[in-house]
Structure formats: C-alpha cells, structure tokens
Design an enzyme around this catalytic site. Structure first.
Site, PDB file in Angstrom:
ATOM      1  N   SER A 220       0.860  -1.184   0.000  1.00 50.07           N
ATOM      2  CA  SER A 220       0.000   0.000   0.000  1.00 50.07           C
ATOM      3  C   SER A 220       0.895   1.233   0.000  1.00 50.07           C
ATOM      4  O   SER A 220       2.128   1.133   0.049  1.00 50.07           O
ATOM      5  CB  SER A 220      -0.888  -0.001   1.244  1.00 50.07           C
ATOM      6  OG  SER A 220      -0.075   0.087   2.409  1.00 50.07           O
TER       7      SER A 220
ATOM      8  N   ASP B 215      -1.247  -1.599  -3.910  1.00 51.08           N
ATOM      9  CA  ASP B 215      -2.617  -1.511  -3.392  1.00 51.08           C
ATOM     10  C   ASP B 215      -3.116  -0.069  -3.477  1.00 51.08           C
ATOM     11  O   ASP B 215      -2.446   0.803  -4.018  1.00 51.08           O
ATOM     12  CB  ASP B 215      -2.602  -2.029  -1.950  1.00 51.08           C
ATOM     13  CG  ASP B 215      -3.953  -2.496  -1.449  1.00 51.08           C
ATOM     14  OD1 ASP B 215      -4.895  -2.563  -2.249  1.00 51.08           O
ATOM     15  OD2 ASP B 215      -4.043  -2.787  -0.248  1.00 51.08           O
ATOM     16  N   HIS B 216      -4.277   0.188  -2.896  1.00 48.77           N
ATOM     17  CA  HIS B 216      -4.990   1.468  -2.957  1.00 48.77           C
ATOM     18  C   HIS B 216      -4.097   2.693  -3.214  1.00 48.77           C
ATOM     19  O   HIS B 216      -3.244   3.023  -2.399  1.00 48.77           O
ATOM     20  CB  HIS B 216      -5.727   1.716  -1.638  1.00 48.77           C
ATOM     21  CG  HIS B 216      -6.838   0.765  -1.384  1.00 48.77           C
ATOM     22  ND1 HIS B 216      -8.134   1.001  -1.789  1.00 48.77           N
ATOM     23  CD2 HIS B 216      -6.852  -0.437  -0.760  1.00 48.77           C
ATOM     24  CE1 HIS B 216      -8.894  -0.018  -1.416  1.00 48.77           C
ATOM     25  NE2 HIS B 216      -8.142  -0.900  -0.793  1.00 48.77           N
TER      26      HIS B 216
ATOM     27  N   ASP C 286      -7.363   3.843  -6.955  1.00 49.76           N
ATOM     28  CA  ASP C 286      -8.510   3.944  -6.057  1.00 49.76           C
ATOM     29  C   ASP C 286      -9.169   5.303  -6.241  1.00 49.76           C
ATOM     30  O   ASP C 286      -8.784   6.299  -5.613  1.00 49.76           O
ATOM     31  CB  ASP C 286      -8.056   3.760  -4.600  1.00 49.76           C
ATOM     32  CG  ASP C 286      -9.224   3.795  -3.619  1.00 49.76           C
ATOM     33  OD1 ASP C 286     -10.361   4.066  -4.060  1.00 49.76           O
ATOM     34  OD2 ASP C 286      -8.991   3.560  -2.420  1.00 49.76           O
TER      35      ASP C 286
ATOM     36  N   GLU D 219     -11.478   0.530  -8.428  1.00 48.20           N
ATOM     37  CA  GLU D 219     -12.515   0.341  -7.419  1.00 48.20           C
ATOM     38  C   GLU D 219     -13.743   1.132  -7.828  1.00 48.20           C
ATOM     39  O   GLU D 219     -13.669   2.355  -8.006  1.00 48.20           O
ATOM     40  CB  GLU D 219     -12.043   0.785  -6.035  1.00 48.20           C
ATOM     41  CG  GLU D 219     -13.070   0.525  -4.946  1.00 48.20           C
ATOM     42  CD  GLU D 219     -12.509   0.756  -3.552  1.00 48.20           C
ATOM     43  OE1 GLU D 219     -13.166   1.471  -2.771  1.00 48.20           O
ATOM     44  OE2 GLU D 219     -11.425   0.219  -3.250  1.00 48.20           O
TER      45      GLU D 219
ATOM     46  N   GLU E  13      -7.965   2.598   6.087  1.00 46.56           N
ATOM     47  CA  GLU E  13      -6.706   1.957   5.721  1.00 46.56           C
ATOM     48  C   GLU E  13      -5.723   3.027   5.305  1.00 46.56           C
ATOM     49  O   GLU E  13      -6.005   3.876   4.456  1.00 46.56           O
ATOM     50  CB  GLU E  13      -6.893   0.954   4.576  1.00 46.56           C
ATOM     51  CG  GLU E  13      -5.586   0.233   4.214  1.00 46.56           C
ATOM     52  CD  GLU E  13      -5.785  -0.854   3.171  1.00 46.56           C
ATOM     53  OE1 GLU E  13      -5.290  -1.963   3.383  1.00 46.56           O
ATOM     54  OE2 GLU E  13      -6.430  -0.573   2.148  1.00 46.56           O
TER      55      GLU E  13
ATOM     56  N   HIS F 164     -12.809  -2.129   5.595  1.00 48.22           N
ATOM     57  CA  HIS F 164     -11.459  -2.386   6.086  1.00 48.22           C
ATOM     58  C   HIS F 164     -11.451  -2.370   7.613  1.00 48.22           C
ATOM     59  O   HIS F 164     -12.219  -1.629   8.231  1.00 48.22           O
ATOM     60  CB  HIS F 164     -10.488  -1.300   5.600  1.00 48.22           C
ATOM     61  CG  HIS F 164     -10.190  -1.359   4.143  1.00 48.22           C
ATOM     62  ND1 HIS F 164     -10.241  -0.250   3.326  1.00 48.22           N
ATOM     63  CD2 HIS F 164      -9.825  -2.382   3.334  1.00 48.22           C
ATOM     64  CE1 HIS F 164      -9.921  -0.588   2.096  1.00 48.22           C
ATOM     65  NE2 HIS F 164      -9.666  -1.879   2.067  1.00 48.22           N
ATOM     66  N   GLY F 165     -10.559  -3.164   8.209  1.00 49.72           N
ATOM     67  CA  GLY F 165     -10.393  -3.104   9.654  1.00 49.72           C
ATOM     68  C   GLY F 165     -10.740  -4.393  10.354  1.00 49.72           C
ATOM     69  O   GLY F 165     -10.871  -5.452   9.729  1.00 49.72           O
TER      70      GLY F 165
ATOM     71  N   HIS G 176     -12.191  -6.623  -1.402  1.00 50.00           N
ATOM     72  CA  HIS G 176     -11.473  -5.824  -0.409  1.00 50.00           C
ATOM     73  C   HIS G 176     -12.178  -5.947   0.934  1.00 50.00           C
ATOM     74  O   HIS G 176     -13.370  -6.215   1.013  1.00 50.00           O
ATOM     75  CB  HIS G 176     -11.447  -4.352  -0.822  1.00 50.00           C
ATOM     76  CG  HIS G 176     -10.497  -4.053  -1.928  1.00 50.00           C
ATOM     77  ND1 HIS G 176      -9.213  -3.609  -1.715  1.00 50.00           N
ATOM     78  CD2 HIS G 176     -10.635  -4.143  -3.274  1.00 50.00           C
ATOM     79  CE1 HIS G 176      -8.609  -3.425  -2.876  1.00 50.00           C
ATOM     80  NE2 HIS G 176      -9.450  -3.752  -3.839  1.00 50.00           N
TER      81      HIS G 176
ATOM     82  N   GLY H  83     -11.800  -8.067   3.632  1.00 46.99           N
ATOM     83  CA  GLY H  83     -12.292  -9.403   3.921  1.00 46.99           C
ATOM     84  C   GLY H  83     -12.375  -9.754   5.392  1.00 46.99           C
ATOM     85  O   GLY H  83     -13.036 -10.722   5.766  1.00 46.99           O
ATOM     86  N   SER H  84     -11.721  -8.973   6.274  1.00 51.61           N
ATOM     87  CA  SER H  84     -11.776  -9.259   7.709  1.00 51.61           C
ATOM     88  C   SER H  84     -13.216  -9.111   8.196  1.00 51.61           C
ATOM     89  O   SER H  84     -13.911  -8.165   7.835  1.00 51.61           O
ATOM     90  CB  SER H  84     -10.872  -8.291   8.472  1.00 51.61           C
ATOM     91  OG  SER H  84      -9.527  -8.451   8.073  1.00 51.61           O
TER      92      SER H  84
ATOM     93  N   ASN I  86      -8.025  -9.429  -0.823  1.00 51.83           N
ATOM     94  CA  ASN I  86      -6.989  -8.783  -0.025  1.00 51.83           C
ATOM     95  C   ASN I  86      -7.086  -9.203   1.432  1.00 51.83           C
ATOM     96  O   ASN I  86      -8.175  -9.192   2.019  1.00 51.83           O
ATOM     97  CB  ASN I  86      -7.129  -7.267  -0.109  1.00 51.83           C
ATOM     98  CG  ASN I  86      -6.773  -6.715  -1.471  1.00 51.83           C
ATOM     99  OD1 ASN I  86      -6.639  -7.448  -2.446  1.00 51.83           O
ATOM    100  ND2 ASN I  86      -6.623  -5.404  -1.547  1.00 51.83           N
TER     101      ASN I  86
ATOM    102  N   ASP J 253      -4.966  -8.218   4.996  1.00 49.90           N
ATOM    103  CA  ASP J 253      -3.912  -7.424   5.630  1.00 49.90           C
ATOM    104  C   ASP J 253      -4.102  -7.417   7.138  1.00 49.90           C
ATOM    105  O   ASP J 253      -3.201  -7.790   7.878  1.00 49.90           O
ATOM    106  CB  ASP J 253      -3.941  -5.996   5.078  1.00 49.90           C
ATOM    107  CG  ASP J 253      -2.790  -5.137   5.606  1.00 49.90           C
ATOM    108  OD1 ASP J 253      -1.776  -5.709   6.053  1.00 49.90           O
ATOM    109  OD2 ASP J 253      -2.898  -3.899   5.561  1.00 49.90           O
TER     110      ASP J 253
END
Length: 371
Positions: A85, A127-128, A163, A193, A201, A244-245, A281, A283-284, A303, A305
C-alpha cells in the site's frame, strides 16, 4: 580458494538446485521460479476464474513479512499476489525516509531475488492509490516499468490499483481510462474500485453507508469507459458492503449476491458471461460462506492485511511475555541474547503469518493451484 575447495562446495548447491527438501520448512526449494511474467499473471487469473477459486493478496511492509508471505504460498502450494500500500511502500524505504517509490522498487527487487527459492508463482501489486498519491506512487512506478519494457524486460509490477472511490464516478473512470492505456502498453493489469470500501486503511477513511454497494448502472458505466478487455485487462473491486479493519464475523453486512446480479445483468447487456475479474477488499470479519459465495460469483483476488498483521505480531507478543526477564535487562542484569535476538522472535512471526496465509488459501480454494 583452491579448486578442490570449490569442488567440495558444489554438490550441496547442486542438491538444492535439484529441489531437495529443506528439513525445517518442508518446502521444495531451489527450483528457480521468478516473479510471474505478464503472461503467467494473466494465466493465473484465467485459471482462478475458470476453476472457481481466488488468490490471497497479502500486504507486506518489510523483508520479514515478504518472506512470510512467500513461505505461506509455498506451504499452501498456491500461486499468489503480494502487494504494498502507500503506507507500506513508504515504510519499506525506512520509517524515517518514507519514500513510496524507493520503497516499492526496493520491495520488488528483493522479491525478485528471494522468490527464486520457491516453486510457486508470485505476482507483485500496488494496493490502494488515491488521486493525491498518484504523482508520488503509481505514476513514477508506471514510468519505471515503461522503461523496463522498452529495454525488452518485464514490467516491475504485474498490476497497480487506482482507487478513485473518493472521486465522482465520472472522474474515477476518466482517470482510470488514462491509466489503463499506459498500463496496457506496459503489460501491466490495472485494478479499479467502483464503489467505496468502508472503514480505514493507511489514513483513508470512509463512512459505512449505502455508498458501500455498487450498482449495475455503475458497473455498466465502467464497461463503457474502460471496455471489456479490448482496451487492456483490468481487475474490478465492486463493493458489496466491504469494510477495512477489525470486525467479528456478522458485524459487516456483506451482500455478495450483488456480485452475481451485476455479473449477470452486465453480461447479458454486452453478451459476455461474467465479464468482470473481481477483487474482494475488506475481507476481515467475513464469514466462510460469504467468502465462498463471493468467489463463486467471479472474485479471483481477496486482499488480506488486518488478519496477517495480527498473525505476524501475535507470536512476538507471546515471546516477549514468556521471556520477559530475558528480552529486558531487568534489575541491572544483562538479559539473554538468545531471547532478544530478532532472528528468534522474528522466525516465530514469520511462521505465524505464513500459517494464516495457508488458512486463507484453503478458504479461497487456491491450495495446490500452481503451474
């Protein structure tokens, strides 16, 4: 050094080149597999899409995390994607330097050397990259790849992400079209995107609202602006509630069925089945079923991270707590070099991150998928 000394060294090196097993990692090493060529990268994507699986795309910030990522792919016998990133690229150059281009080029050069020791294909990706970072990140890297291709070499990176989610759709696609033209000429795949990923992020933060869900109209506008492959290949991050997160499963309201709907409706409009090569994007916090559904609808890259960061750091924390009086000079004592040596706790961190990548490859179905 005498000729006889050289001769004694040669057999062990030949053994590695013939693919003997490393007893510590159980990875077949020594088979020279460089970073994926543009042709191999396209083939990786084609095979994933046809076979109904996706590749983990792992963010790295150092040589240690890069080694962990490649090791994880090798242990899963999975081809994969490793990426930086803007913040990661800056960190690669040195925490006090923060030069995204120098860090990216250093990352790519290091990756090309160490990847030769593993028998999987690795693609390199950035990345982004929002608009305010283009001039200091992607554009100089594109220029470097253009020079490499002119000299008859492969591009430095396999793909770059633009992005434009903070821009209007019109501006997002206008800039995307300009970047795609240059990327295609340099044998690079562009990632775009369309929609917005929530959460934060690298200092870029988006609210969690209806903007997180791409519409069929947005997707059709993308095809109209970028084409359906005839103007150059691109990957598309269509958003379906991604965030994200760090979130527990169930806290992120994903609607992967949107991907199926958009693929079907746009495909019917242009006469091409599943026209998009999709990226997942944020995925958590996703359930296994949500991941499986997204992959079945054409996701070929996911992705990861947040989870791999934790997998890298958790063993280090455990080591420090378990060896408190060895890693610190407590009460004037000297500590224990065998516990504070970075190679000791660093090896545990590498193993932890590699194991998490194997888990991701299992979830995405890419285990054993290398050629």
């Amino acid at each position: 050094m005498s000729d006889s000394s050289v001769a004694r060294m040669v057999p062990s090196r030949i053994g590695l080149l013939q693919g003997q097993q490393n007893p510590q990692t159980k990875i077949s090493i020594g088979v020279s597999m460089p970073i994926a060529t543009p042709e191999i990268y396209s083939e990786m994507i084609d095979r994933a899409k046809a076979g109904g699986y996706a590749f983990p795309a792992v963010n790295v910030t150092s040589s240690q995390t890069l080694n962990a990522a490649i090791r994880g792919f090798a242990e899963a016998e999975s081809d994969g994607i490793i990426q930086v990133s803007t913040g990661g690229a800056a960190y690669w150059s040195g925490a006090s330097v923060k030069d995204m281009v120098a860090g990216s080029l250093g990352f790519a050069a290091f990756a090309r050397e160490v990847a030769k020791n593993y028998n999987v294909n690795i693609a390199l990706h950035t990345d982004h990259c929002p608009q305010d970072k283009l001039a200091d990140f992607v554009l100089p890297l594109l220029a470097a790849s253009e020079e490499a291709v002119k000299a008859g070499k492969d591009p430095i990176f396999n793909s770059h992400m633009w992005d434009g989610s903070h821009e209007t759709l019109e501006d997002n696609l206008r800039i995307g079209r300009e970047l795609l033209e240059r990327a295609a000429a340099a044998k690079i795949i562009l990632e775009v995107e369309i929609g917005t990923v929530g959460g934060e992020e690298d200092g870029v933060e988006n609210e969690i609202n209806e903007k997180l869900y791409t519409t069929t109209a947005d997707a059709l506008a993308t095809i109209e602006a970028l084409g359906a492959g005839e103007n150059g290949r691109y990957l598309t991050a269509l958003t379906f509630g991604n965030v994200h997160g760090v979130y527990k499963p169930g806290n992120v309201k994903l609607r992967p069925e949107l991907l199926k709907q958009i693929q079907a409706e746009v495909g019917a409009k242009i006469g091409k089945e599943n026209p998009f090569d999709l990226v997942f994007h944020g995925g958590s916090g996703s359930t296994e079923q949500e991941i499986a559904d997204a992959v079945s609808y054409g996701v070929i890259k996911m992705n990861i991270d947040t989870d791999t960061q934790y997998a890298f750091t958790r063993p280090v924390a455990g080591h420090m707590f378990s060896n408190y009086d060895g890693v610190l000079k407590v009460d004037g004592e000297m500590g224990n070099k065998k516990t504070y040596d970075p190679r000791v706790w660093g090896a545990s961190a590498e193993a932890g991150m590699a194991a998490r990548i194997v888990e991701a490859a299992k979830q995405l179905g890419s285990v054993g998928k290398t050629f």
